[in-house]
Design a protein around this motif. Structure first.
Motif, short mmCIF file in Angstrom:
data_model
loop_
_atom_site.label_atom_id
_atom_site.label_comp_id
_atom_site.label_asym_id
_atom_site.label_seq_id
_atom_site.Cartn_x
_atom_site.Cartn_y
_atom_site.Cartn_z
N VAL A 84 0.81 -1.21 0.12
CA VAL A 84 0.02 0.16 0.06
C VAL A 84 0.90 1.26 -0.08
O VAL A 84 1.96 1.23 0.38
CB VAL A 84 -0.94 0.14 1.17
N GLY A 85 0.22 2.00 -0.62
CA GLY A 85 0.80 3.66 -0.64
C GLY A 85 0.62 4.45 0.76
O GLY A 85 -0.04 4.05 1.67
N GLY A 86 0.96 5.80 0.85
CA GLY A 86 0.69 6.41 1.85
C GLY A 86 -0.75 6.51 2.31
O GLY A 86 -1.13 6.57 3.59
N GLU A 94 -1.94 3.31 3.77
CA GLU A 94 -1.23 3.07 5.20
C GLU A 94 -1.96 3.93 6.45
O GLU A 94 -2.11 3.67 7.38
CB GLU A 94 0.34 3.63 5.19
N ALA A 146 0.92 4.67 -6.04
CA ALA A 146 0.21 3.49 -5.94
C ALA A 146 -1.08 3.71 -6.51
O ALA A 146 -1.75 4.80 -6.77
CB ALA A 146 0.10 2.99 -4.35
N TYR A 195 6.72 4.23 -9.59
CA TYR A 195 7.18 4.46 -8.27
C TYR A 195 7.53 3.25 -7.43
O TYR A 195 6.86 2.15 -7.67
CB TYR A 195 6.15 5.11 -7.32
N LEU A 213 6.91 3.72 -1.86
CA LEU A 213 5.41 3.86 -1.33
C LEU A 213 5.30 4.16 0.25
O LEU A 213 6.14 3.51 0.74
CB LEU A 213 4.56 2.91 -1.73
N GLY A 214 4.46 4.91 0.54
CA GLY A 214 3.99 4.87 2.14
C GLY A 214 4.36 6.24 2.82
O GLY A 214 4.79 7.22 2.00
N VAL A 215 3.79 6.32 3.77
CA VAL A 215 3.69 7.76 4.70
C VAL A 215 5.33 8.26 4.72
O VAL A 215 6.18 7.58 5.10
CB VAL A 215 3.12 7.74 5.83
N GLY A 216 5.54 9.34 4.40
CA GLY A 216 6.97 10.12 4.65
C GLY A 216 8.11 9.32 3.57
O GLY A 216 9.15 9.58 3.83
#
Ligand SMILES: Cc1cc2nc3c(=O)[nH]c(=O)nc-3n(C[C@H](O)[C@H](O)[C@H](O)COP(=O)(O)OP(=O)(O)OC[C@H]3O[C@@H](n4cnc5c(N)ncnc54)[C@H](O)[C@@H]3O)c2cc1C
Ligand code: SF4
Lengths: 560, 208
Positions: free
Chosen positions: A196-198, A201, A359, B187, B190-193
């Motif tokens: 998963v992307g931000g 999340e 994502a 990309y 991925l993910g926060v920050g």
């Protein structure tokens, strides 16, 4: 259940390849579509009486074409839009994707009118699946019996169990990736969930903090290379058409195999009427416009698959002496009970960078609020999924809050800090939410559709509850500000199926009651809409109808 | 070629970021579409001169493109004019509104009429403050009619077209830190920050 997992992981490659032949018919090199398939496509003449003429090559039309071509039928699928080549026709850009949508004129009315265009319907081979987000949840067993269980909506003329094998088969054909699904009829998915992307999340974090179960998936995006379909590159442009071929659309999941089995897909062909014999007992073919000229394709059977606005419009525009109010409209049902899901979106502001544009926009879901909860003041419910608006959509979101000028620019500059959730609220089917013919005419000289929509009290209550849950999830994840806008998503209904001619336009096999060789094979047949995205259910219903049609005529294509 | 947004109170959050720096990683079809927006725009075909004067001022206000006239702007007026000239609308219209092109003409004339009635001169001649007050009034009328059009639908028409044009432009992406096209590269991080090398951190995070 363990047996099912084993079968999924240990099943033979050949079986997968046979079932998903389309994925291997795509080019092996860097191109995304094999033009040879088109050059070699079988072409019929208008005078040929083909076994079936299908109107529209979207979710429903393409599945039907592939099934029947496989069974040896002569098939012509007439599609108003173009044959897409992902390499040259699609762009990795939000503003440049306008041509993917159905933008012929339409009128919207009612107390809560539903904007159409980019929000609801596509054109061209693949139909709306070209730019759909690819969420592929099943409807719940309760969706088939909301009248009996909850006293609202309608019962379907078939049961969940009758559709289950087709859900499973379509999930494998797309194929769908996701975690084990605990809601409705619990089931696994053929592909493992994507990272998963931000945005996803944040959703998982907020849901966990509140003790709300959430799961990753289910999305019709291959995880890993699949046939000649490459792995997803997580670029986030699923709604602009997947240039990678990772996200399923019928253009790549069913059309190549249909062509390989002799179906003709005739593009830029706008069907203007379904024709019948003088007594109106049998459909005899379709009238269509192509290159500015009128043609007639003769056919032994006709299936209409133009989606919830164009299908009723076509039947209404096909009125004749026997059916003065529109084809199959003896009981004033054609065009009625059109539904959209209430789809409020809530965005939350986070100190960290979320960068929601990365994502696939569809990632995480909770169906915890899907069913009727006697403790709540409304019937039925909603699902929550994350959505990830790209800049233009996000600007519209902010503008809808009343921001403009410097204010708007300031919010937009904060884009990377926002996560967005979207609900799908089950709004109830109502007879007066309907498609009729307007006085206005389109470029072809045909009356355009007018779609009137108004919410009822239950609808408003569900939308309100969904909004609260989304705001709670984002706040629990640490949002410092939340914004919610009202929207709609998805269209279904307009030619609902029913147990008898008084309650439906078509039966559970999608055959019209009035004309036995006329079928409706698209989203317009759904009697209720649940809180699930509709494409998987549309495809499963059409798969089942195709199977029944084939077995009635003695040619076989069996559920694996 | 300008690297950051040339107008408005912007450019401080992603100061050195330019989405176009990565253009060589884009596919040619997408590149062509994006670079077209940086090229000289076609002459106006839809708006007449009086409409042009009102629309141009209106877009500047809605999008806060208020720099001095010699500063380059995202060519919102030209982009909207092209869409309307080519009939590239969403197709649908509210039953109580004309189709988009006609709705644009009528609402621009109405704004000019308001200016004349209240200030005795055309909209484009007014000070920015007076213009802003007239535009604000249309937004505030939400739910009511304005010159025989439903005010909230006019408002939505204006902002939809304005936002669609402005945020399609790479200069606008630069000020919001959005890298634009992402094919074929995509990309990985991925993910926060988490950022790719070519995504720049927000240098002046500040809630709006
Ligand atoms: C932005 C967006 C996101 C979506 N996301 C999801 C999602 O994540 N999951 C999900 O399940 N669903 C999603 N949907 C909805 C889903 O795509 C549709 O429900 C589904 O594709 C409908 O299938 P259909 O066969 O009824 O019609 P379509 O797929 O729309 O196909 C209809 C076809 O018929 C053609 N046609 C219509 N009239 C005529 C005519 N007279 N002559 C010839 N051709 C004609 C059209 O050009 C079109 O190609 C989304 C939709 C949109 C717009
Ligand atoms: S995120 Fe993946 S599935 Fe979506 S468009 Fe990009 S490559 Fe295709």
């Amino acid at each position: 259940m363990i047996g099912k997992y084993l079968r999924l992981t240990a099943g033979s490659q050949q079986a997968i390849r046979d079932r998903n032949a389309s994925a291997w018919l795509l080019p092996e090199d860097d191109r995304r579509f094999d033009h040879g398939l088109l050059e070699r496509m079988r072409r019929y003449r208008d005078e040929d009486e083909v076994d079936i003429a299908i109107v529209g090559c979207g979710a429903g039309g393409a599945v039907l074409a592939q099934r029947l071509a496989h069974a040896g039928w002569s098939v012509v699928c007439l599609e108003a839009g173009p044959f897409w080549d992902p390499d040259t026709h699609w762009v990795s850009d939000e503003g440049g994707s306008h041509h993917l949508y159905w933008t012929e004129p339409r009128v919207i009315s009612g107390s809560d009118p539903v904007p159409l265009g980019s929000n609801n319907s596509g054109r061209g081979v693949g139909g709306s699946t070209v730019h759909f987000a690819g969420y592929a949840p099943r409807f719940h067993p309760s969706d088939f019996r909301t009248r009996s269980l909850d006293g609202v909506g309608a019962d379907w003329p078939l049961d969940y169990r009758e559709l289950r094998p087709y859900f499973e088969r379509i999930e494998e054909e797309l194929p769908v990736a996701g975690q084990f699904w605990p809601w409705g009829d619990p089931h696994p998915y053929p592909h493992a969930p994507h990272p998963v992307g931000g945005n996803g999340e944040v959703f998982l974090r907020g849901a966990a903090a509140l003790g709300i179960p959430a799961r990753v998936g289910p999305v019709a995006i291959t995880n890993g290379r699949f046939g000649n379909r490459p792995h997803c590159v997580y670029r986030g442009f699923c709604l602009q058409g997947c240039k990678v071929n990772a996200k399923a659309s019928t253009l790549i999941t069913h059309v190549p195999d249909a062509l390989a089995h002799g179906a003709e897909i005739r593009t830029e062909a706008m069907v203007t009427a379904v024709e019948t014999d003088p007594e109106g007992r049998r459909a005899t073919g379709v009238r269509y416009l192509r290159n500015g000229r009128e043609h007639r394709q003769r056919a032994r059977m006709v299936a209409v698959a133009g989606y919830a606005i164009e299908t009723p419009r076509l039947l209404l525009n096909s009125a004749n002496r026997r059916f003065p109010q529109g084809l199959c409209n003896d009981h004033d049902l054609v065009g009625r009970y059109v539904m959209v899901q209430g789809a409020p979106q809530t965005s939350g502001r986070f100190a960290e960078e979320v960068r929601a544009y990365k994502a696939p926009p569809p990632e995480v879901t909770t169906e915890e609020f899907y069913e009727t909860d006697p403790a709540r003041p409304y019937r039925r419910g909603f699902a929550v999924q994350n959505v990830a608006p790209l800049p233009i959509t996000w600007a519209e979101h902010i503008a809808a809050q009343g921001h403009w000028g410097h204010d708007l620019r300031r919010y937009l500059q904060d884009y990377v800090h926002w996560a967005t959730l979207g609900a799908l609220c089950e709004l109830l089917p109502q007879a007066d939410n309907r498609v009729t013919l307007a006085a206005e005419r389109d470029r072809y000289g045909l009356p355009v559709a007018e779609f009137s929509y108004s919410q009822c009290d239950n609808d408003r209550a569900v939308i309100k509850a969904a909004r609260t849950v989304m705001e709670d999830i984002l706040c629990a994840a640490g949002a410092t500000e939340v914004l919610t806008i009202g929207r709609y998503a998805h269209l279904v209904g307009g030619c609902r199926m029913g147990a008898d001619p008084q309650s439906g336009v078509v039966d559970a096999d999608l055959r019209s009651f009035a004309i036995p060789n006329l079928l409706v094979t698209d989203g317009s047949v759904l009697p209720t809409q649940g809180s699930a995205n509709p494409a998987l259910t549309i495809m499963a219903l059409v798969d089942r109808a195709a199977q029944r049609l084939i077995s009635r005529t003695g040619r076989s294509w069996s559920v694996a | 070629m300008a690297r950051t947004v040339p107008s408005g109170d912007s450019g401080h959050r992603f100061p050195d970021f330019d989405a176009l720096d990565q253009a060589r990683a884009w596919d040619p079809v997408t590149s062509a579409v994006v670079f077209d927006r940086l090229a000289l725009q076609p002459d106006l075909r839809f708006f007449g001169p009086a409409e042009e004067a009102v629309a141009s001022a209106l877009f500047d206000l809605l999008l806060a493109q208020e720099g001095p006239p010699e500063q380059p702007r995202v060519p919102v007026l030209q982009m909207v004019d092209s869409r309307l000239a080519e009939g590239q609308t969403d197709g649908w219209h509210y039953q109580d509104m004309p189709e988009d092109g006609e709705a644009w003409r009528r609402s621009l004339h109405a704004l000019d009429q308001d200016a004349r009635e209240r200030h005795g001169t055309c909209f484009a001649e007014l000070t920015a403050d007076r213009q802003r007050a007239l535009v604000q009034r249309v937004q505030d009328l939400s739910g009511e009619r304005w010159h025989d059009l439903p005010a909230d639908r006019v408002w939505s028409l204006w902002t939809r077209y304005a936002c669609t044009a402005f945020y399609a432009h790479p200069w606008a992406w630069n000020e919001i830190g959005f890298p634009g096209p992402a094919y074929p590269r995509g990309y990985l991080r991925l993910g926060v920050g988490v950022r790719e090398r070519w995504e720049h951190p927000d240098r002046a995070p500040e809630a709006p």
